[in-house]
Design a protein around this motif. Structure first.
Motif, PDB file in Angstrom:
ATOM      1  N   ASP A  88       0.823  -1.203   0.000  1.00 42.43           N
ATOM      2  CA  ASP A  88       0.000   0.000   0.000  1.00 42.43           C
ATOM      3  C   ASP A  88       0.858   1.254   0.000  1.00 42.43           C
ATOM      4  OD1 ASP A  88      -2.710   1.265   0.565  1.00 42.43           O
ATOM      5  OD2 ASP A  88      -1.464   2.071   2.170  1.00 42.43           O
TER       6      ASP A  88
ATOM      7  N   VAL B  50      -0.049  -0.724   8.479  1.00 41.40           N
ATOM      8  CA  VAL B  50      -1.178  -0.647   7.555  1.00 41.40           C
ATOM      9  C   VAL B  50      -2.062   0.524   7.986  1.00 41.40           C
ATOM     10  CG1 VAL B  50      -3.017  -1.921   6.416  1.00 41.40           C
ATOM     11  CG2 VAL B  50      -1.091  -3.158   7.411  1.00 41.40           C
TER      12      VAL B  50
ATOM     13  N   LYS C  34      -5.667  -6.534   5.792  1.00 41.71           N
ATOM     14  CA  LYS C  34      -6.491  -5.341   5.665  1.00 41.71           C
ATOM     15  C   LYS C  34      -6.779  -4.768   7.046  1.00 41.71           C
ATOM     16  CE  LYS C  34     -10.756  -3.468   3.745  1.00 41.71           C
ATOM     17  NZ  LYS C  34     -11.987  -3.718   2.981  1.00 41.71           N
ATOM     18  N   ASN C  35      -6.548  -3.473   7.192  1.00 35.30           N
ATOM     19  CA  ASN C  35      -6.776  -2.794   8.463  1.00 35.30           C
ATOM     20  C   ASN C  35      -8.271  -2.527   8.636  1.00 35.30           C
ATOM     21  OD1 ASN C  35      -6.854  -1.159  10.706  1.00 35.30           O
ATOM     22  ND2 ASN C  35      -5.143   0.151  10.065  1.00 35.30           N
TER      23      ASN C  35
ATOM     24  N   ARG D  65      -4.851  -1.844   2.758  1.00 38.00           N
ATOM     25  CA  ARG D  65      -4.376  -3.215   2.853  1.00 38.00           C
ATOM     26  C   ARG D  65      -2.947  -3.318   2.333  1.00 38.00           C
ATOM     27  NH1 ARG D  65      -7.995  -7.164  -0.213  1.00 38.00           N
ATOM     28  NH2 ARG D  65      -9.621  -5.866   0.700  1.00 38.00           N
ATOM     29  N   VAL D  66      -2.252  -4.299   2.834  1.00 36.40           N
ATOM     30  CA  VAL D  66      -0.865  -4.573   2.458  1.00 36.40           C
ATOM     31  C   VAL D  66      -0.767  -6.039   2.081  1.00 36.40           C
ATOM     32  CG1 VAL D  66       1.490  -4.781   3.321  1.00 36.40           C
ATOM     33  CG2 VAL D  66       0.173  -2.746   3.850  1.00 36.40           C
TER      34      VAL D  66
END
Length: 601
Positions: free
Chosen positions: A350, A445, A417-418, A450-451
């Protein structure tokens, strides 16, 4: 009888291209899609009118089909890291062998991409993946050099045998033009295909979309001049061009992309600064020095001449004169993407957290924790499983990380995903650091972002060897000022233990895919049949050689027997004394030959 219509970019209006561009840019605004599209391809969609028109022509002017083609193409480009391909990323041996080369032009002015079948060898496993990367490299290279113009593919089958037939390789080559490089083929020229390959060709032809059948041209030395002018026809093809392939690194280097126009580097900055509607009337970016100019005029005048020579029943496939980068089409039908899930594509970290990721330090601490037996069930529709770490992160693909056993270096993306209101720091620990490569192993994040963490098996490690290993994912909420002020080591040292949450992930080999198993089985059967046919051919040649030798010895033996018989008759004749008789005696006088009864001549 007229064939199916093959559309060209001249059939695509600016409004159609703009509509496709808007739809694509709206799609990549979604994070779940954006993570699987390279930033350079997003910029190219905004700045390159021609690219959008090529997808429209490739999709038969239907925006839904064109959009599907475009999404499949950019995901493929991201998965194969096409924008980062360099000469050093490809095995040098493949360049030196000369299986693929680019030289000359056909009568339509399209560059010739030559596949020398007799130099190709069937490969499997890791080496086959490298061969496919080599093929992608060449297709991308010629697309950049020709600036979107169509090319012609020559399948040089001269001196090729069954050992050179590689159905998986040909299938991958076909899919490149059918799915990922739109409107790129001008013609497929098959040169001197041996009759023994007719069965293999029937299999290959079924892989081709119906529209492309009219692009195929079978030629030999007598009629190759109908598709390639003599000055561009190689001497071994019966022409005048004495060129032969010699590997030089400078000739094989990947040129910079000419499709991005004037913009900042694709990896930096936000990609939302350009309007989706821009570019509908934008000119194609000017070519680099020495790449445009006279060549553009040549292409334009050639297009005008071809328009007048086109037979009425043939599909229109040429670009309009004066359009510099207008490439001719391959007119294919829609085929489904070969990957079943977006998660099979490698994604970029991200952008909002990229600075923290670059500062992150790789961690690979040992952990002997036991495996957590709970896992999420598969979602309807075949979606990936997910899991959560408290209310901080959503993990995909859940608690089980499956590694494919047939990849070059088996890899799997772990998407985080945060779902928290503040930034979340994470780090990944491994029970066996020598078996895995984790990039990035730690980071932050941003909320709602999301990463993607890439988990890759180390070289030489099979998926079966990693079944008992585990990952420990640690997450904790952090404040924005902490991220801006310190590096990852400092952040983790200052975080209290009570705010840290953990999730254990287990490794497993990916289940065998039935279709892949079927294709492999068919490939092995075809290889077995090819080997048997090759042995039978060698045996028949050996029998023919023995038969010819036997015939020669028989003729020689008969000649010797005839010569001996003549010599024996002559000796009998000399010993009989007949030579002392007069002609009259021979005619009317009876005489006696020793050992023989009397007779009258």
């Amino acid at each position: 009888m007229t064939g199916p219509v093959i559309y060209s970019v001249s059939d695509v209006s600016d409004s159609q291209a703009a509509a496709l561009r808007r739809r694509f840019l709206e799609a990549v605004e979604k994070e779940e899609v954006r993570d699987h599209v390279h930033p350079q391809d997003i910029v190219r969609a905004r700045t390159d009118d021609l690219w959008c028109k090529r997808f429209m022509a490739h999709g038969d002017l239907e925006i839904d089909k064109a959009f599907d083609f475009m999404m499949d193409s950019v995901k493929f480009r991201h998965e194969w890291q096409v924008n980062e391909l360099t000469h050093d990323s490809v095995v040098t041996e493949f360049f030196e062998r000369g299986t693929l080369s680019v030289h000359g032009r056909d009568r339509d002015g399209a560059a010739l991409m030559i596949f020398h079948s007799c130099l190709h060898e069937r490969t499997h496993g890791e080496r086959f993946e490298r061969v496919k990367q080599f093929l992608v490299y060449w297709v991308e290279k010629i697309e950049r050099e020709e600036r979107g113009q169509r090319i012609s593919l020559i399948l040089d089958m001269g001196n090729a045998g069954l050992s050179n037939v590689d159905i998986p390789f040909i299938g991958f080559l076909i899919n490149l033009f059918k799915l990922y490089y739109p409107d790129m083929l001008n013609s497929i020229i098959v040169f001197e295909m041996p009759w023994i390959m007719n069965a293999a060709w029937k299999i290959i032809k079924q892989m081709l979309p119906p529209k492309s059948h009219q692009l195929i041209k079978f030629v030999n030395k007598k009629d190759i001049g109908t598709v390639i002018p003599p000055e561009h026809t190689l001497v071994r093809w019966g022409g005048k061009d004495p060129w032969s392939y010699t590997y030089r690194q400078e000739d094989c280097e990947m040129p910079p992309s000419p499709f991005l126009g004037q913009q900042e580097s694709a990896g930096s900055g936000d990609t939302d600064t350009v309007s989706a509607d821009s570019g509908s009337s934008r000119e194609q970016p000017s070519p680099p020095p020495g790449a445009g100019g006279a060549d553009d005029g040549r292409q334009g005048s050639r297009g005008a001449e071809e328009a007048s020579d086109q037979p009425p029943e043939a599909p229109v496939r040429r670009r309009t004169a004066g359009r510099r980068a207008t490439p001719p089409p391959s007119g294919t039908q829609r085929a489904p993407l070969s990957h079943s899930s977006l998660l099979h594509y490698r994604s970029v970290v991200d952008i909002a957290g990229s600075a923290a990721q670059r500062r992150a330090k790789d961690l690979s601490d040992d952990s002997g924790a036991s495996c957590d037996e709970t896992s999420d069930q598969s979602l309807p529709g075949g979606e990936e499983m997910t899991a959560e770490i408290g209310d901080l992160l959503k993990i995909s693909p859940g608690d089980e990380i499956q590694f494919a056993t047939d990849a070059v270096e088996a890899r799997r993306p772990l998407m985080l995903k945060n779902i928290h209101r503040t930034p979340v720091a994470f780090k990944v620990k491994i029970t066996a650091p020598e078996k895995f490569r984790v990039r990035p192993s730690c980071g932050v994040v941003a909320p709602g972002r999301r990463v993607t963490v890439e988990l890759r098996l180390a070289p030489g490690v099979a998926a079966q060897q990693a079944v008992c290993e585990k990952f420990l994912l640690v997450a904790a909420p952090v404040q924005p000022q902490q991220v801006a002020a310190g590096d990852m080591d400092t952040i983790w040292r200052t975080l209290p233990a009570e705010v840290r949450l953990e999730r254990r992930l287990r490794c497993a080999p990916a289940p065998e895919r039935p279709l892949l198993t079927l294709v492999r089985g068919l490939g092995q059967q075809l290889e077995s049949v090819s080997q048997r046919l090759a042995r039978q051919q060698a045996l028949s040649q050996q029998v023919a050689r023995h038969g010819a030798a036997t015939h020669r010895w028989l003729v020689l033996t008969l000649f010797i027997v005839a010569a001996l018989a003549l010599c024996n008759a002559y000796l009998l004749y000399k010993s009989s004394g007949v030579c002392d008789l007069t002609q009259a005696d021979i005619i009317g006088t009876p005489f006696t030959v020793p050992g023989l009864s009397s007779y009258r001549r």
